[in-house]
Design an enzyme around this catalytic site. Structure first.
Site, PDB file in Angstrom:
ATOM      1  N   PHE A   1      -0.669   1.200   7.077  1.00  0.00           N
ATOM      2  CA  PHE A   1      -0.355   1.443   8.486  1.00  0.00           C
ATOM      3  C   PHE A   1      -0.435   2.915   8.849  1.00  0.00           C
ATOM      4  O   PHE A   1      -0.757   3.291   9.952  1.00  0.00           O
ATOM      5  CB  PHE A   1       1.041   0.919   8.803  1.00  0.00           C
ATOM      6  CG  PHE A   1       2.113   1.952   8.623  1.00  0.00           C
ATOM      7  CD1 PHE A   1       2.623   2.590   9.729  1.00  0.00           C
ATOM      8  CD2 PHE A   1       2.553   2.298   7.360  1.00  0.00           C
ATOM      9  CE1 PHE A   1       3.587   3.553   9.568  1.00  0.00           C
ATOM     10  CE2 PHE A   1       3.508   3.252   7.201  1.00  0.00           C
ATOM     11  CZ  PHE A   1       4.032   3.892   8.299  1.00  0.00           C
TER      12      PHE A   1
ATOM     13  N   ASN B   1       0.816  -1.203   0.000  1.00  0.00           N
ATOM     14  CA  ASN B   1       0.000   0.000   0.000  1.00  0.00           C
ATOM     15  C   ASN B   1       0.851   1.254   0.000  1.00  0.00           C
ATOM     16  O   ASN B   1       1.032   1.904  -1.027  1.00  0.00           O
ATOM     17  CB  ASN B   1      -0.952  -0.035   1.201  1.00  0.00           C
ATOM     18  CG  ASN B   1      -1.927   1.123   1.203  1.00  0.00           C
ATOM     19  OD1 ASN B   1      -1.841   2.037   0.384  1.00  0.00           O
ATOM     20  ND2 ASN B   1      -2.863   1.106   2.127  1.00  0.00           N
ATOM     21  N   ASP B   2       1.425   1.564   1.161  1.00  0.00           N
ATOM     22  CA  ASP B   2       2.117   2.849   1.281  1.00  0.00           C
ATOM     23  C   ASP B   2       3.300   2.991   0.332  1.00  0.00           C
ATOM     24  O   ASP B   2       3.603   4.088  -0.115  1.00  0.00           O
ATOM     25  CB  ASP B   2       2.550   3.064   2.724  1.00  0.00           C
ATOM     26  CG  ASP B   2       1.340   3.146   3.651  1.00  0.00           C
ATOM     27  OD1 ASP B   2       0.354   3.788   3.264  1.00  0.00           O
ATOM     28  OD2 ASP B   2       1.382   2.544   4.735  1.00  0.00           O
ATOM     29  N   VAL B   3       3.955   1.879  -0.013  1.00  0.00           N
ATOM     30  CA  VAL B   3       5.121   1.973  -0.897  1.00  0.00           C
ATOM     31  C   VAL B   3       4.722   2.244  -2.344  1.00  0.00           C
ATOM     32  O   VAL B   3       5.566   2.384  -3.208  1.00  0.00           O
ATOM     33  CB  VAL B   3       6.020   0.709  -0.828  1.00  0.00           C
ATOM     34  CG1 VAL B   3       6.603   0.550   0.554  1.00  0.00           C
ATOM     35  CG2 VAL B   3       5.268  -0.526  -1.261  1.00  0.00           C
TER      36      VAL B   3
END
Lengths: 118, 475
Positions: B439, B399-401
């Site tokens: 996260f 997700n965040d990457v």
């Protein structure tokens, strides 16, 4: 305080730090996890200290705490090395074509390769 | 160190420790290529064995040898059992807990040695030994409790989200002050025993509190930092015991752990201090329920068949794995999918973000477990220029990457973090369990892009279905 002794220890420490940095900066990202796991096992060397303190030098912790200290360090060493070994087993070079070529020649090799794969 | 024995035996033991140091260095040297890494670990094990045999010679003369044997045997049995039984996906928490054990042992060793020195010198412990002991106790205790919290988070026995509360920094600062005051008091010999244990306890609490606010995606930094702490504690134990092999091994690990920590921080474009103390402390802690992407955004949901066709017709597919793949244990299914696609002439590559997963290099190990040849795993810098030529980027539980906000949105908590430019691919397929944010609790605008389609469900189940669907497609 024995200054000469402390200085020689500091020398060892500082040089080891440089060696550590030098060694690790060459490790490719692919191997960062096994590397961390390997260094994790290496600091289990504190087991030597735990054994000396718990057994050889007049024990201060009493039997229960002594056993716990040795137990923790031993867990670090053995667990650490086995985990590292498992991780590295997966990094065995095994290009598909090579494995097929080996299969015809030598059944034993392929068994080993497949073990490494699991 | 005054031991019961001296002379030739001591000389032999010292020589053995020197050999151990050499083995550790050569072992780590061999770790810099996948081809020799296994040998490296074997050399390192040999070094450890030499050190233990040498220590065994010393135990031989002591009455309490059985204590060593029980502790060693029990530790070996439990350690080997869990190290073998654990699934590959649980490796990060395994490394964390073993690391904590080492830290705890170092703290106990230092405490015992300090008490012994106090008695032996009638309260006048040389200052260098006093400082080494109390520092070992403090760092070892932080590593011990910190690793336990990291383990609990990774094992999902407690929430992986950052735990924040008001006054966190102040509480931490007070604890750190107590620890430092204790260290100073011990070194000048003022009320040494209470001071020693005050700093030990403060450090133990600090270890818990400093890992609590760390979110799951920052775990690679923390795990490697805790590893370097234990290394440092082992080196300091060496100073306290005047034992060179502990100094060498500890310094190697401390240095390598620190370097790895800095590398992880760099990969996130954040300083280690920032990871520790906080950017995410200020992020909204709540994220309960509801969609995380703004209401006006349109999310295109796709079907297994559509995605299967999209993949099978592509020239190049880049798979972007993340922690979601690890959680779903989808790595074998992913490999099978890649095999199917390659059989249809599709070129398949894997894009590895340096901090994808929960420990440095986490994705590499998982995919290696699934038999993916390591040359197919491509680092961020090399794969990013490939995305514009990529027909389908298949994001599996990352997700965040992949969040484009990191490039453009200055108010995003992850702004500045280098990401995988999946949005440059012709089509993006995101496999996700639900619309829950990553996260950081932030939205990912990638999901609302026109070329993105979502495939909801468990990653393993979805990939399995994709494998079947791709197989069914006839040329």
């Amino acid at each position: 305080m024995n200054v000469a002794h402390l200085l020689s220890e500091l020398t060892v420490f500082v040089l080891a730090v440089f060696v550590g940095v030098e060694l690790i900066s060459k490790v490719p990202p692919t191997l960062h996890t096994p590397l961390m796991s390997a260094t994790n096992a290496i600091h289990g060397i504190v087991l030597v200290g735990a054994l000396l303190v718990a057994v050889v030098l007049e024990p201060r912790l009493g039997p229960v705490l002594s056993i716990i200290a040795v137990f923790l360090a031993s867990l670090n060493v053995f667990g650490g090395y086995v985990v590292t070994q498992r991780m590295l087993a997966m990094f065995k070079p095994r290009p598909a074509s090579a494995a097929v070529a080996v299969k015809k020649k030598d059944p034993l090799t392929i068994v080993l390769t497949e073990e490494g794969v699991q | 160190m005054e031991t019961a024995i001296g002379g030739p035996t001591q000389l032999l033991i010292t020589t053995a420790y020197l050999l151990t140091g050499i083995c550790f260095i050569v072992g780590l040297r061999l770790m810099n290529s996948p081809a020799t890494a296994r040998q490296g670990n074997t050399v390192s094990i040999a070094g450890m064995t030499i050190a233990l045999v040498a220590t065994g010679f010393q135990l031989n003369f002591a009455a309490a040898w059985w204590i060593g044997l029980i502790g060693l045997g029990a530790g070996a049995a439990v350690g080997i059992y869990f190290a073998r039984a654990v699934k590959m996906t649980a490796m990060p928490q395994m490394v964390a807990i073993f690391n904590g054990c080492g830290g705890g042992a170092a703290a106990m060793v230092a405490s015992a040695e300090y008490l012994r020195q106090l008695d032996a010198t009638h309260g006048n412990v040389p200052i260098d030994l006093a400082i080494a002991s109390v520092l070992t106790a403090v760092i070892g205790a932080i590593s011990f409790t910190g690793s336990i919290i990291a383990f609990l988070k990774l094992q999902e026995l407690m929430t992986g989200r950052p735990i924040v509360y008001p006054g966190q920094q102040i509480v931490n600062a007070i604890l750190a002050l107590i620890a430092v005051a204790g260290i100073v008091a011990v070194s000048i010999g003022y009320q040494p025993v209470p001071a020693f244990f005050a700093s030990l306890v403060a450090a133990a609490i600090l270890g818990v509190l400093f890992v609590l606010p760390i979110g799951g995606a920052d775990m690679p930094v923390i795990i490697s930092l805790l590893n370097s702490f234990t290394g440092l504690a082992a080196a300091l134990t060496g100073f306290a015991l005047s034992n060179d092999v502990l100094i060498i091994a500890g310094a190697l690990v401390g240095a390598s752990g620190t370097l790895l920590t800095l590398m992880m921080g760099k990969a996130m474009n954040r300083s280690v201090a920032n990871v520790l103390f906080g950017a995410f402390g200020s992020a909204p802690a709540a994220g309960s329920g509801g969609s995380s992407v703004s209401a006006d955004a349109t999310i295109r949901e796709s079907s297994i068949d559509d995605v299967a066709h999209m993949l099978a017709e592509a020239r190049q597919v880049v798979i972007v794995p993340g922690y979601g793949m690890a959680v779903a244990q989808a790595q074998h299914a992913v490999r099978e999918l890649a095999d199917q696609l390659e059989a249809k002439g599709v070129e398949v590559k894997y894009a590895i973000h340096p901090v994808a997963g929960r420990m440095p290099g986490h994705m590499n190990v998982l995919l290696a477990e699934a038999n993916v040849p390591y040359p197919a795993l491509i680092d961020m810098e090399e794969i990013n220029p490939e995305f514009p030529k990529t027909d389908v980027a298949l994001v599996i539980g990352a997700n965040d990457v992949t969040n484009p906000d990191a490039r453009t949105n200055t108010s995003s908590p992850i702004y500045g973090m280098p990401i995988l430019d999946v949005d440059a691919a012709t089509k993006v397929v995101v496999m996700k369990r639900s619309m829950k944010p990553g996260f950081a609790g932030i939205d990912n605008p990638l999901y609302a892009l026109e070329n993105t389609s979502m495939l909801f469900g468990d990653a393993k189940a979805s990939v399995d279905k994709l494998v079947t669907a791709v197989k069914a497609i006839q040329e």
